[in-house]
Design a protein around this motif. Sequence first.
Motif, mmCIF file in Angstrom:
data_model
loop_
_atom_site.group_PDB
_atom_site.id
_atom_site.type_symbol
_atom_site.label_atom_id
_atom_site.label_comp_id
_atom_site.label_asym_id
_atom_site.label_seq_id
_atom_site.Cartn_x
_atom_site.Cartn_y
_atom_site.Cartn_z
ATOM 1 N N ALA A 194 0.858 -1.183 0.000
ATOM 2 C CA ALA A 194 0.000 0.000 0.000
ATOM 3 C C ALA A 194 0.894 1.234 0.000
ATOM 4 O O ALA A 194 2.125 1.127 0.075
ATOM 5 N N ASN A 223 -4.636 12.919 -0.152
ATOM 6 C CA ASN A 223 -3.912 12.310 -1.275
ATOM 7 C C ASN A 223 -3.721 13.319 -2.414
ATOM 8 O O ASN A 223 -4.266 13.161 -3.513
ATOM 9 N N GLY A 236 -2.556 5.764 -6.255
ATOM 10 C CA GLY A 236 -3.149 4.585 -5.634
ATOM 11 C C GLY A 236 -2.269 3.371 -5.709
ATOM 12 O O GLY A 236 -2.508 2.380 -5.027
ATOM 13 N N ASP A 237 -1.230 3.442 -6.551
ATOM 14 C CA ASP A 237 -0.266 2.359 -6.653
ATOM 15 C C ASP A 237 1.031 2.937 -7.198
ATOM 16 O O ASP A 237 1.135 4.155 -7.455
ATOM 17 N N GLU A 290 -2.977 9.249 5.325
ATOM 18 C CA GLU A 290 -3.932 8.174 5.093
ATOM 19 C C GLU A 290 -3.231 7.056 4.333
ATOM 20 O O GLU A 290 -2.178 7.267 3.734
ATOM 21 N N THR A 303 -3.597 4.126 1.400
ATOM 22 C CA THR A 303 -4.404 3.760 0.231
ATOM 23 C C THR A 303 -4.887 2.317 0.334
ATOM 24 O O THR A 303 -4.424 1.543 1.173
ATOM 25 N N GLU A 304 -5.796 1.975 -0.548
ATOM 26 C CA GLU A 304 -6.231 0.583 -0.646
ATOM 27 C C GLU A 304 -5.036 -0.282 -1.076
ATOM 28 O O GLU A 304 -4.216 0.142 -1.907
#
Length: 305
Positions: A144, A151, A156-157, A231, A233-234
């Motif tokens: 992650a 963000n 996300g990646d 935070e 991320t997924e």
Amino acid sequence: MTGGADPGRRRFLTRASLLAGLAVTAGPLAACTRTQPGTGAPRDDGGLLAELRRQGFVRVGFAGEAPYGFQDGGELAGEAPTLHREIFTALGVRELRSTLTEFGALIPGLLAGRFDVVSAGMSITPERCAKVLFSEPEFVSPTALMVRAGNPKGVGDLASCAATGATVGVLTAAVEASYAKAAGVPDDAVKTLARQQDGLDALLAGRIDAFALTAISLRWLARTNRDAAVEVTEPFVPVVGGVRQLGAGGAVFRSGATGLRDAFNRELLRITGAPDRFVELVGRYGFTDREVPPRTLRTADLCAG
């Protein structure tokens, strides 16, 4: 390591010279030799477990990386020591004597005989398998990113980090550096950091745009820095050379320690084969049934790449 890993954890060795002066020993070193007399080569380890039972303890190396292996109030804590204590107790070895060292010095320290087992949630990789023996997977954890609140780069990646020109932080000797390179992140946009907390601090200071590590490590870091404006991320699964990198970690043994490794695996599979038991043991460190390795995931396949 991930964290110095990972989470897995999870790291490539970069310098075999980080041995002398790096370890802080929390227990005395055993005087016994684990090499063939006169050769220095690893001996057939069929008798090592019996030796450990006789002496009553096993020496473990860890890297101070929560939630995999760390000190909590002077006690050895985390996923790996908790599982390993349970396993070695079942094998008749009740005490873990720990040595704290830098993550990149764990395998050199193991090979030099400073400890018998690496208890640090280390990722199983072909490069490491060429030097040492791994247990079957203890856990799996995808990767992650930790980013500033909101963000701002919209990543996300790691591929999106490359596309947006984001600067990515990784831990020293961590596999995440190779994941970033495979995703197209330029070398000069990858910043190496010594500790998990350094990654969070660099993120808040604006020196990096994202901090890549295992999801379990980043969730723990956020949990222990609740007031930080960050935070996570997924989770995602990086791809290197067309192969998905599942982020599986395990215990590490010297190449001659096949007997000890096999006995360890038998007890480990009793735990990972019962997800409720796994969560009972390590749930306090943020591990859930999502981190239980599937039966079909084998170390031999991970070592083959």
